[in-house]
Structure formats: C-alpha cells, structure tokens
Design a protein around this motif. Structure first.
Motif, PDB file in Angstrom:
ATOM      1  N   ASP A  28      37.325   1.369  36.554  1.00  0.00           N
ATOM      2  CA  ASP A  28      38.409   1.942  37.347  1.00  0.00           C
ATOM      3  C   ASP A  28      37.946   3.037  38.290  1.00  0.00           C
ATOM      4  OD1 ASP A  28      40.312   0.287  36.149  1.00  0.00           O
ATOM      5  OD2 ASP A  28      40.592   1.675  34.471  1.00  0.00           O
ATOM      6  N   GLU A  29      36.813   3.676  37.993  1.00  0.00           N
ATOM      7  CA  GLU A  29      36.281   4.747  38.814  1.00  0.00           C
ATOM      8  C   GLU A  29      34.791   4.530  39.037  1.00  0.00           C
ATOM      9  OE1 GLU A  29      37.096   8.404  36.846  1.00  0.00           O
ATOM     10  OE2 GLU A  29      39.267   8.309  37.160  1.00  0.00           O
ATOM     11  N   PRO A  30      34.242   5.038  40.145  1.00  0.00           N
ATOM     12  CA  PRO A  30      32.807   4.866  40.378  1.00  0.00           C
ATOM     13  C   PRO A  30      31.975   5.462  39.240  1.00  0.00           C
ATOM     14  CG  PRO A  30      33.905   5.722  42.332  1.00  0.00           C
ATOM     15  CD  PRO A  30      34.910   5.782  41.231  1.00  0.00           C
ATOM     16  N   HIS A  31      30.909   4.764  38.906  1.00  0.00           N
ATOM     17  CA  HIS A  31      29.980   5.264  37.881  1.00  0.00           C
ATOM     18  C   HIS A  31      28.574   4.928  38.346  1.00  0.00           C
ATOM     19  CE1 HIS A  31      28.917   6.613  33.782  1.00  0.00           C
ATOM     20  NE2 HIS A  31      27.900   5.771  33.925  1.00  0.00           N
ATOM     21  N   GLY A  32      27.785   5.961  38.627  1.00  0.00           N
ATOM     22  CA  GLY A  32      26.476   5.739  39.216  1.00  0.00           C
ATOM     23  C   GLY A  32      25.338   6.270  38.377  1.00  0.00           C
ATOM     24  N   MET A  33      24.202   5.611  38.506  1.00  0.00           N
ATOM     25  CA  MET A  33      22.972   6.046  37.863  1.00  0.00           C
ATOM     26  C   MET A  33      21.862   6.009  38.904  1.00  0.00           C
ATOM     27  SD  MET A  33      21.177   4.754  34.318  1.00  0.00           S
ATOM     28  CE  MET A  33      21.576   3.018  34.573  1.00  0.00           C
ATOM     29  N   VAL A  34      20.981   7.008  38.880  1.00  0.00           N
ATOM     30  CA  VAL A  34      19.851   7.029  39.801  1.00  0.00           C
ATOM     31  C   VAL A  34      18.569   6.889  38.992  1.00  0.00           C
ATOM     32  CG1 VAL A  34      19.738   9.576  39.801  1.00  0.00           C
ATOM     33  CG2 VAL A  34      18.716   8.276  41.674  1.00  0.00           C
ATOM     34  N   ALA A  35      17.713   5.967  39.419  1.00  0.00           N
ATOM     35  CA  ALA A  35      16.428   5.735  38.757  1.00  0.00           C
ATOM     36  C   ALA A  35      15.346   6.487  39.520  1.00  0.00           C
ATOM     37  CB  ALA A  35      16.115   4.242  38.694  1.00  0.00           C
TER      38      ALA A  35
ATOM     39  N   VAL B  28      20.980   9.250  49.149  1.00  0.00           N
ATOM     40  CA  VAL B  28      22.244   9.943  49.413  1.00  0.00           C
ATOM     41  C   VAL B  28      23.226   9.018  50.117  1.00  0.00           C
ATOM     42  CG1 VAL B  28      23.328  11.856  50.639  1.00  0.00           C
ATOM     43  CG2 VAL B  28      21.158  12.217  49.451  1.00  0.00           C
ATOM     44  N   HIS B  29      22.766   8.319  51.160  1.00  0.00           N
ATOM     45  CA  HIS B  29      23.638   7.418  51.916  1.00  0.00           C
ATOM     46  C   HIS B  29      24.184   6.315  51.017  1.00  0.00           C
ATOM     47  CE1 HIS B  29      24.118   4.425  55.510  1.00  0.00           C
ATOM     48  NE2 HIS B  29      25.275   4.830  55.034  1.00  0.00           N
ATOM     49  N   SER B  30      23.352   5.772  50.134  1.00  0.00           N
ATOM     50  CA  SER B  30      23.793   4.664  49.284  1.00  0.00           C
ATOM     51  C   SER B  30      24.902   5.100  48.331  1.00  0.00           C
ATOM     52  CB  SER B  30      22.603   4.105  48.496  1.00  0.00           C
ATOM     53  OG  SER B  30      21.668   3.490  49.363  1.00  0.00           O
ATOM     54  N   PHE B  31      24.761   6.272  47.739  1.00  0.00           N
ATOM     55  CA  PHE B  31      25.815   6.739  46.836  1.00  0.00           C
ATOM     56  C   PHE B  31      27.080   7.092  47.593  1.00  0.00           C
ATOM     57  CE2 PHE B  31      22.485   7.016  43.666  1.00  0.00           C
ATOM     58  CZ  PHE B  31      23.174   6.698  42.500  1.00  0.00           C
ATOM     59  N   GLU B  32      26.957   7.606  48.803  1.00  0.00           N
ATOM     60  CA  GLU B  32      28.141   7.846  49.629  1.00  0.00           C
ATOM     61  C   GLU B  32      28.843   6.537  49.932  1.00  0.00           C
ATOM     62  OE1 GLU B  32      26.622  11.828  52.093  1.00  0.00           O
ATOM     63  OE2 GLU B  32      26.520   9.834  53.000  1.00  0.00           O
ATOM     64  N   GLU B  33      28.065   5.516  50.279  1.00  0.00           N
ATOM     65  CA  GLU B  33      28.632   4.205  50.584  1.00  0.00           C
ATOM     66  C   GLU B  33      29.292   3.604  49.348  1.00  0.00           C
ATOM     67  OE1 GLU B  33      29.874   0.986  52.638  1.00  0.00           O
ATOM     68  OE2 GLU B  33      28.936   2.783  53.485  1.00  0.00           O
ATOM     69  N   TYR B  34      28.680   3.788  48.203  1.00  0.00           N
ATOM     70  CA  TYR B  34      29.244   3.268  46.953  1.00  0.00           C
ATOM     71  C   TYR B  34      30.622   3.867  46.690  1.00  0.00           C
ATOM     72  CZ  TYR B  34      29.812   2.634  41.867  1.00  0.00           C
ATOM     73  OH  TYR B  34      30.297   2.333  40.600  1.00  0.00           O
ATOM     74  N   ARG B  35      30.724   5.178  46.780  1.00  0.00           N
ATOM     75  CA  ARG B  35      32.011   5.821  46.501  1.00  0.00           C
ATOM     76  C   ARG B  35      33.059   5.488  47.570  1.00  0.00           C
ATOM     77  NH1 ARG B  35      28.410   9.760  44.453  1.00  0.00           N
ATOM     78  NH2 ARG B  35      28.153  10.698  46.511  1.00  0.00           N
ATOM     79  N   GLU B  36      32.633   5.431  48.837  1.00  0.00           N
ATOM     80  CA  GLU B  36      33.593   5.140  49.911  1.00  0.00           C
ATOM     81  C   GLU B  36      34.124   3.711  49.828  1.00  0.00           C
ATOM     82  OE1 GLU B  36      31.585   5.982  53.531  1.00  0.00           O
ATOM     83  OE2 GLU B  36      31.550   8.165  53.209  1.00  0.00           O
ATOM     84  N   SER B  37      33.294   2.765  49.401  1.00  0.00           N
ATOM     85  CA  SER B  37      33.721   1.362  49.359  1.00  0.00           C
ATOM     86  C   SER B  37      34.305   0.973  48.007  1.00  0.00           C
ATOM     87  CB  SER B  37      32.522   0.453  49.668  1.00  0.00           C
ATOM     88  OG  SER B  37      31.502   0.598  48.688  1.00  0.00           O
TER      89      SER B  37
END
Length: 340
Positions: free
Chosen positions: A220-227, A200-209
């Motif tokens: 242009d926008e955050p795009h995340g994948m969780v393994a 959770v913290h890592s994805f929050e950090e990804y979007r905030e930074s």
C-alpha cells in the motif's frame, strides 16, 4: 537499521564452485546468527572462474535446508531469460521448502552475447520496459493465483507452502526499473553499486510513480531498499585496504576484463597504493561506488546513504578477496549497526 546481505558465491582464487557454495552456506548461517534480515543470492552467467552464482533457485533450495529463520531470496532472477510461469513455479517450490520466508527478487540484465544466445534470450526486444513489466506482473499473478476467471492461465496452479506466498521485489539500477516498481506497487531494491549516480533519481521516481498495487502481492505504501558495496574492518585504514579489491575489479571491468578478481596485494599494486579511507561524512551529492570503514564509520555511512534516498532497508554486497575477511566484515557490520 534492517540490514541484509546479497552473496555472489565468489570462487576462491584457485578454488572451485564447490568451495564457493560452501562459503555461501557458511555466510548465510552466520547472517542468520547475527540477526541480518535477509540473505539473497545473485545470478551471473559466463563468469565461472570468479562467480559461481548462476542459479539462485537451486542454491536457495539448499540454503533453505541449512537455515531456520532468515528470509531467503534472489538478487535477482534475471527475468528476461525465462518464462514467468517457470520462475513462479521455482519460487513456489522454494516456499514449500521454507514457508513464509522467501523473497522473489526479479530483475533483468544481459550478459555476453554468447551467454545470452546460450540462454535463448532475445537481446533486441522492441519495448524492453513494457516487456519486463508484463513478465513481472505475470510472475506475481502466478504466485498468488490471481488471474481472472476468463484468463487462459486462470486454472494453472503452482505448488507452494500453506502460508503467505513469496514476497515479490523489483530490483534494478535505473529510473526505468523504479518506475515499473512504482506502477506495479511492489517493494523496490536499487543496486547502488552498479549505477550509483542514479540512486537519488531512481528513488524519487519510485515514490512519484507509486500506486497502491492492484496485484495480490503488492503493497500500500512505497518500501525501498538500497544495496551498497561495503566492507568493514577494525580500522578505517584496514577496511580501505580490503576495499582495494572492489576498486581494482571495477577498473578491470572498465577495461573489458570481465570475470577477473585480483588479490588484495594485486589490487593495491594496480591502484598504485592503498585507497584513501572513505570519509566519515560524505558530500551532499557524493555516492561512492564502494565504501569502507570501521564499525562506527560504516554505520554512519550507511545511515547517510539510506537517508539520502529515503530507503527503509540496506543490503550489503561486497567484493572481498578472502572469505574469512568477508565473514569478519559481516560480523563487524552487525556490531556497528547494533544487530548484536
């Protein structure tokens, strides 16, 4: 749900790397047939008795010839061991073999001291995050021929296909990797089976930074994948039985027994019984190291975990003792999330 697979090329008990690679090829072909989005292969060193996946760039070249449409990539190339230019050349060559369907998954990890020494890797970098960010940026600049005219590497070119270059992905299992991904404006994949407590913290950090990328290969926008480590079977109880291998393997690693994998029966014996099935509904902050279930259960669990971090895609990694069980798991997973 966009669902993908990362394959470690596990060596069958008493088997060889040849068998492991043949199983990986069969798994990739099945993934393509079932409608999975991506098929990535991993990089591990010094674990030849259990994992044959040491060189994604070599295995991906073979997979390119054995598949037609599925995206292929690395999960990940461990960039701390290599020259960014050489890595870019490898992915450029792969793009020439499979134009428009290569993902350049970039990560970092230290293995045993002996393995790192054999790879020529410096384990004591003064600024590891800064060094990694610079290497990732260099790979992308080489791939996209995006160095400024005055740069010493401006005239270096790499051979690749004529379409879109490989898509760079930042892979990691900590908030620091998420920050690098965000600041470089790259898609990000978090290894939830390594450090689930940081998901959770890592994805929050990804979007905030996140910053719209100055890199040619950025987004242009955050795009995340969780393994996620996940295994599926016809019933929750049978899936929990298969999950015993992942649970026992992790306990062995905690004891320092790296590079060993029990059979299902050995795992159940070591655990003192079959693990409890994963609950269909997870607690608000619960993130199991491995999950299991029937197609209906596992689909709901993946939805919960993806929603919890705001991931756009899910990638499946697993530790399953038997290849046929792994293939059946992928088939049932595809049914559960509606790919087939």
């Amino acid at each position: 749900m966009d669902l993908s697979i990362v394959d470690l090329s596990p060596v069958p008990n008493g088997g060889t790397a040849t068998e492991a690679y043949a199983n990986t090829v069969e798994t990739a072909a099945q993934a393509e047939r079932l409608g999975y989005s991506r098929f990535w292969v991993a990089e591990h060193h010094g674990m030849a008795s259990t994992l044959a996946g040491t060189t994604p760039e070599v295995l991906l070249g073979h997979l390119a010839a054995e598949t037609d449409s599925i995206r292929l990539g690395s999960g990940a190339v461990l960039l701390n061991h290599y020259s960014p230019f050489k890595v870019a050349e490898q992915f450029g060559a792969l793009d020439g073999l499979a134009p428009g369907r290569i993902d350049a998954g970039l990560g970092r990890a230290n293995g045993s001291p002996a393995a790192d020494q054999a790879l020529g890797t410096d384990r004591h970098v003064e600024d590891p995050d800064g060094d990694h960010a610079e290497k990732v940026e260099a790979v992308v600049n080489h791939l996209y021929d995006d160095y400024p005219d005055e740069h010493p590497y401006a005239d270096l070119e790499i051979p690749r296909g004529s379409g879109e270059p490989p898509v760079p992905w930042m892979l990691g299992s900590s908030p620091s990797s998420a920050t690098i991904a965000g600041e470089l404006g790259l898609p990000y994949c978090f290894a939830g089976f390594i450090r689930p407590q940081f998901a959770v913290h890592s994805f929050e950090e990804y979007r905030e930074s996140f910053q719209s990328s100055p890199l040619a290969g950025g987004i242009d926008e955050p795009h995340g994948m969780v393994a996620v480590n996940a295994v599926c079977a016809e019933t929750d109880e049978e899936a929990a039985r298969l999950r015993a291998v992942a649970e026992a393997t992790y306990k062995r690693m905690r004891r320092g027994e790296v590079g060993t994998r029990p059979t299902v029966e050995e795992a159940i014996d070591e655990l003192g019984g079959v693990p409890e099935p994963t609950p269909a509904t997870l607690g608000a902050k619960e993130w199991p190291r491995a999950i299991s279930g029937s197609p209906e259960t596992i689909s709901g669990l993946l939805d919960q975990l993806a929603e919890r971090v705001g991931a756009d895609e899910v990638m499946i990694q697993h530790v399953v003792g038997d290849h046929e069980d792994a293939l059946r798991s992928h088939e049932l997973l595809a049914e559960g999330v509606g790919l087939v």
